[in-house]
Each structure stands twice: as structure tokens, then as C-alpha cells.
Design an enzyme around this catalytic site. Structure first.
Site, short mmCIF file in Angstrom:
data_model
loop_
_atom_site.label_atom_id
_atom_site.label_comp_id
_atom_site.label_asym_id
_atom_site.label_seq_id
_atom_site.Cartn_x
_atom_site.Cartn_y
_atom_site.Cartn_z
N CYS A 1 76.64 48.95 -73.78
CA CYS A 1 75.25 48.55 -73.57
C CYS A 1 74.48 48.68 -74.89
CB CYS A 1 74.63 49.38 -72.44
SG CYS A 1 73.02 48.79 -71.89
N ASP B 1 76.72 40.38 -64.72
CA ASP B 1 75.81 41.34 -65.34
C ASP B 1 74.41 40.74 -65.42
OD1 ASP B 1 74.47 43.20 -66.91
OD2 ASP B 1 76.17 43.54 -68.25
N HIS C 1 77.13 45.08 -64.47
CA HIS C 1 76.92 45.91 -65.65
C HIS C 1 77.52 47.30 -65.48
CE1 HIS C 1 74.74 46.81 -69.40
NE2 HIS C 1 74.47 48.00 -68.86
#
Length: 449
Positions: free
Chosen positions: A151, A306, A335
Site C-alpha cells: 500500500c 481493490d 485490497h
């Protein structure tokens, strides 16, 4: 026409079944409440091997029969706690990498205080990450290590690889926000310059509160995040495994981390609004984050569903770098699912391990292929063992100077605090490839000794 007596009996049956179901749920509720309140996370044992400010560098040692030569450093986001990568033993990215024979290191950023409001991306990338990389390099005896960024941590890992390519053997980016040219999803739209001013948020709060971020993320799918998941929880209250999984995720979601104010401003302005990283226009502390330096093998791990970092916010990055060895693994999950779903661990992570393994074993296929070896570090350690440097000051006593940096300074003739105090910043920077701002900080510290 349906018999009204049959209809009445059917309604009565449903009422009895609902009553029995409620009674069973009432019976197990105390146990489930205890599970929610006391669930354990992060089961894999680790040691803290480095600390700086709020940061802790965790080491998970692999004990498998087959050991990989190059360790993996995981760089997590500044938001939330990193144990999502070690949520439970059978769904742990950390455990999966260990079982593949890799020594694993993970950065736990901790939570910034009000005094950390001025920490910027340059602090996280060129100081904290770099210091952790140097610790891993020193402990493993490797000039280069593997980096896995997740991320926001993936975005910072890409910056780091561009600034310090000589220290990164292989770079894996997991759901990393890298390209925001119009297809970056809802977060890109919310962060658009015409709609959003990050300075208004930091002006009100200094550091950006986790609660503020949580509300924004929850509103991206309000029904699923505020209604549906609790209905599913009630429906599965009698399933102990389901409740335990639910409790772990809820604990992780509830333990959000505030984000340092300046870093948040920079991330929104530079990465989202200006797309400066992808456009190769990003500078940190005066240094160009030049994507032309990202020539090591790069793996992108993206989630097809995601909604935070959609694939189009990641995949174009591979076309913007000169690396000849690039690959994309796109998996049908979300995600968070890529790190915690059982299917991801059955199908995705073995591929990731194979990718690292193919590029992390053996001096002949690894270091020589990249033209870099650890000979200089070995020589330096031998000199220390022979006592040649007994009279030198311990430069690692300075904040931000690890063993690798100390060796670099020694090679440039800096053997004491006095040497460092009297050094010319420009000359020393050119000899060591260490940024002038970092050297100025060390010189100031040395002056006080």
C-alpha cells in the site's frame, strides 16, 4: 389458492425456528463477546533489532532446512498496524515467507506524537527506511536486500529504490499507489486538488487522526462497512471460526494509526494531485527521486477488486522504469484480501515466494549478475576484528548512523567525531553519496560531543 391453514402453520413454524435460533445465539453470545474482546493477533515470534523514534524493526527468523541468501524487508503503510501481514498463523504473509526460507524483517512505524507533525516523506524514506535497510544489510552481510512494500509502504519503497538502487536486490510492490492520471479510483477523485485541501485537515488536527481516515474509507462502501458485515456476523454467531476471523479483522480496523501531518500533506499533494512520482518529477529533501534508477527486478502484486488502489493505479509503473525484469501478478481479491484470504495464501503467495526465490539464491546467479558483492563489507569487518580501528570513535552513536554508514564514513577518512565536525559537507557528500542534509545533521550531532 393456498390453504390458509397451511400458511398459518408455515408462519408459526418460521416463528418457532427464529425463536430457537435466537435462543442458541443468546446461549453462545457470552463466549463470542469474550472472543471479540480477547482475540490474539500477530502470532509469529519476532525480535526488535532496531529502534528509532516510534519505529521498531522486527526480525522473524526462518528456521527451515533450505535458507535463502537474501532477506526480505517488508515496508508497511503509515496507516493501521502491520500485523495484517501476520493476522493468524494459517493466513500470514510473514509465516508464508518464512516457510519459503526467507529471513523476514518488518517495519512497525508506531504512532506519531504531536512532536512528529513535521515528519515528511523524506524522513520516512531517506532516513527511517534507509536506516532499517542498513541494519538488515549489516545483519545479513549482504550489500543488497529484497524489499516488499504494501500500500502506502509500496509507494515509499518505490521512492526508496529510485534513491538507493544499489541497496535493493529485488523490489516487490503490493497494492502500491504509483500512478494517478485519472484511473486511480475513488481516493484519487476525493483527493483531487479542486475538491480537497490537505492543509485544512492538518491545520485543524496537526497529525491526521485515524478516526478521520477510517470514516473516509468506510464511506467508500457504506452499506457493506456499516450494515452487511454485522448482519453476516449475527448470522454466523454460532460459527466459532467465523467469529474469530471477524474479531481479528475488527481489531485491526479499530487500531488505526494517526499520520504525521507533513507526510500526509506531501502524499496528497505530490503523489495524488500532481502524480509527481509517476511523472518522474518528485524530489525529497532536494534530491530527485529518479525512476531511471529503478533497474532492479520489479514485481507488482495487484488486486483485481481493490477499491482503494485499483490495478490502474499500479500497473503503469512498470512501463515508466527501465528495469528489464518486470512482472505483474493480478489476483481476484480486494485490497486486504490479498494478505488475509485463504485463497491468496493457497494460490498467490506461493508465486510471490517463487519470484523472490528465483532472484535471491547463490552468489553466482545473484550478486555477480547484479555486479555487486559484499567484499568491501567483509574487509571492513576483518579490519575491525584485527583492531585496526580500535582508536576510532563509535560513529554509530550518532542518531541515524548505522554500521553501513559508519563504514562508508570510515572509507572517506572520517574516523572520529572531530573528523566529522571539521568535514566539508559538499566534499564529503561527493565522496560518500550521502545527502548533504543528512551529513549536516550528523555534523551538528558530532559538534555536541
Amino acid at each position: 389458492m393456498k390453504n390458509p391453514y397451511a400458511t398459518a402453520l408455515d408462519i408459526q413454524r418460521q416463528a418457532w425456528e427464529a425463536t430457537a435460533d435466537l435462543a442458541e445465539k443468546t446461549r453462545v453470545s457470552p463466549d463470542r463477546t469474550e472472543t471479540l474482546e480477547n482475540i490474539d493477533v500477530g502470532p509469529t515470534p519476532s525480535d526488535v533489532v532496531y529502534e528509532e523514534n516510534k519505529l521498531e524493526l522486527l526480525h522473524y527468523e526462518s528456521r527451515t532446512e533450505t535458507q535463502r541468501d537474501v532477506p526480505i524487508l517488508i515496508v508497511y503503510a503509515l496507516i493501521n498496524k502491520p500485523y495484517i501481514l501476520d493476522l493468524q498463523s494459517d493466513r500470514s504473509v510473514v509465516q508464508t515467507l518464512l516457510e519459503a526460507g526467507f529471513d523476514v524483517y518488518l517495519i512497525d512505524w508506531g504512532e506519531p506524537s504531536k512532536l512528529d507533525r513535521s515528519l515528511g516523506l523524506e524522513d520516512y524514506v531517506t532516513r527511517y527506511i534507509d536506516n532499517c535497510v542498513d541494519v538488515v544489510r549489516e545483519r545479513s552481510g549482504r550489500d543488497e536486500i529484497n524489499v516488499l512494500g504494501y500500500c502506502m509502504g509500496g509507494t515509499m519503497s518505490a521512492m526508496y529504490a529510485a534513491l538507493f538502487p544499489e541497496k535493493v536486490r529485488n523490489l516487490a510492490l503490493m497494492a502500491a499507489g504509483l500512478c494517478f492520471a485519472g484511473d486511480g479510483g475513488v481516493l484519487e477523485l476525493w483527493g483531487a486538488e479542486e475538491y480537497y485541501d490537505p492543509e485544512q485537515v492538518t491545520g485543524a488536527f496537526d497529525n491526521v487522526p485515524a478516526e478521520f481516515l477510517d470514516v473516509g474509507f468506510a464511506l467508500m462502501d457504506p452499506v457493506a462497512n456499516n450494515v452487511t458485515k454485522y448482519v453476516r456476523f449475527y448470522d454466523n454467531l454460532e460459527d466459532e471460526d467465523f467469529v474469530e476471523n471477524f474479531a481479528r479483522m475488527e481489531r485491526w480496523l479499530d487500531e488505526g494509526i494517526d499520520v504525521a501531518g507533513l507526510a500526509y500533506e506531501q502524499f496528497i499533494r505530490e503523489i495524488y494531485q500532481k502524480n509527481a512520482l509517476f511523472e518522474n518529477e518528485l524530489h525529497l529533501d532536494g534530491e530527485h527521486v529518479d525512476l531511471a534508477n529503478v533497474d532492479m527486478p520489479v514485481l507488482q502484486i495487484v488486486a483485481e477488486y481493490d477499491h482503494l488502489i485499483p490495478p490502474n493505479a499500479s500497473k503503469p509503473f512498470n512501463d515508466a522504469i527501465p528495469a528489464a525484469d518486470t512482472e505483474i501478478l493480478e489476483f481476484p481479491t480486494g485490497h486486504i484480501g490479498m494478505s488475509v484470504s485463504s485463497r491468496s495464501h493457497d494460490e498467490l503467495w506461493p508465486q510471490v515466494c517463487d519470484w523472490f526465490e528465483a532472484r535471491s539464491n547463490g552468489d553466482a546467479t545473484g550478486d555477480e549478475a547484479n555486479g555487486k558483492r559484499d567484499d568491501e563489507g567483509d574487509v571492513e569487518r576483518e579490519e575491525r576484528a584485527q583492531g585496526d580501528l580500535d582508536d576510532a570513535d563509535d560513529l554509530t552513536a550518532l542518531n541515524g548512523v548505522g554500521d553501513a554508514y559508519a563504514s562508508t564514513l570510515l572509507e572517506a577518512g572520517i574516523e572520529s567525531f572531530d573528523d566529522l565536525s571539521s568535514a566539508d559537507v559538499v566534499t564529503l557528500a561527493s565522496e560518500t553519496d550521502i545527502s548533504p542534509s543528512r551529513l549536516e545533521d550528523w555534523i551538528e550531532q558530532a559538534d555536541g560531543r
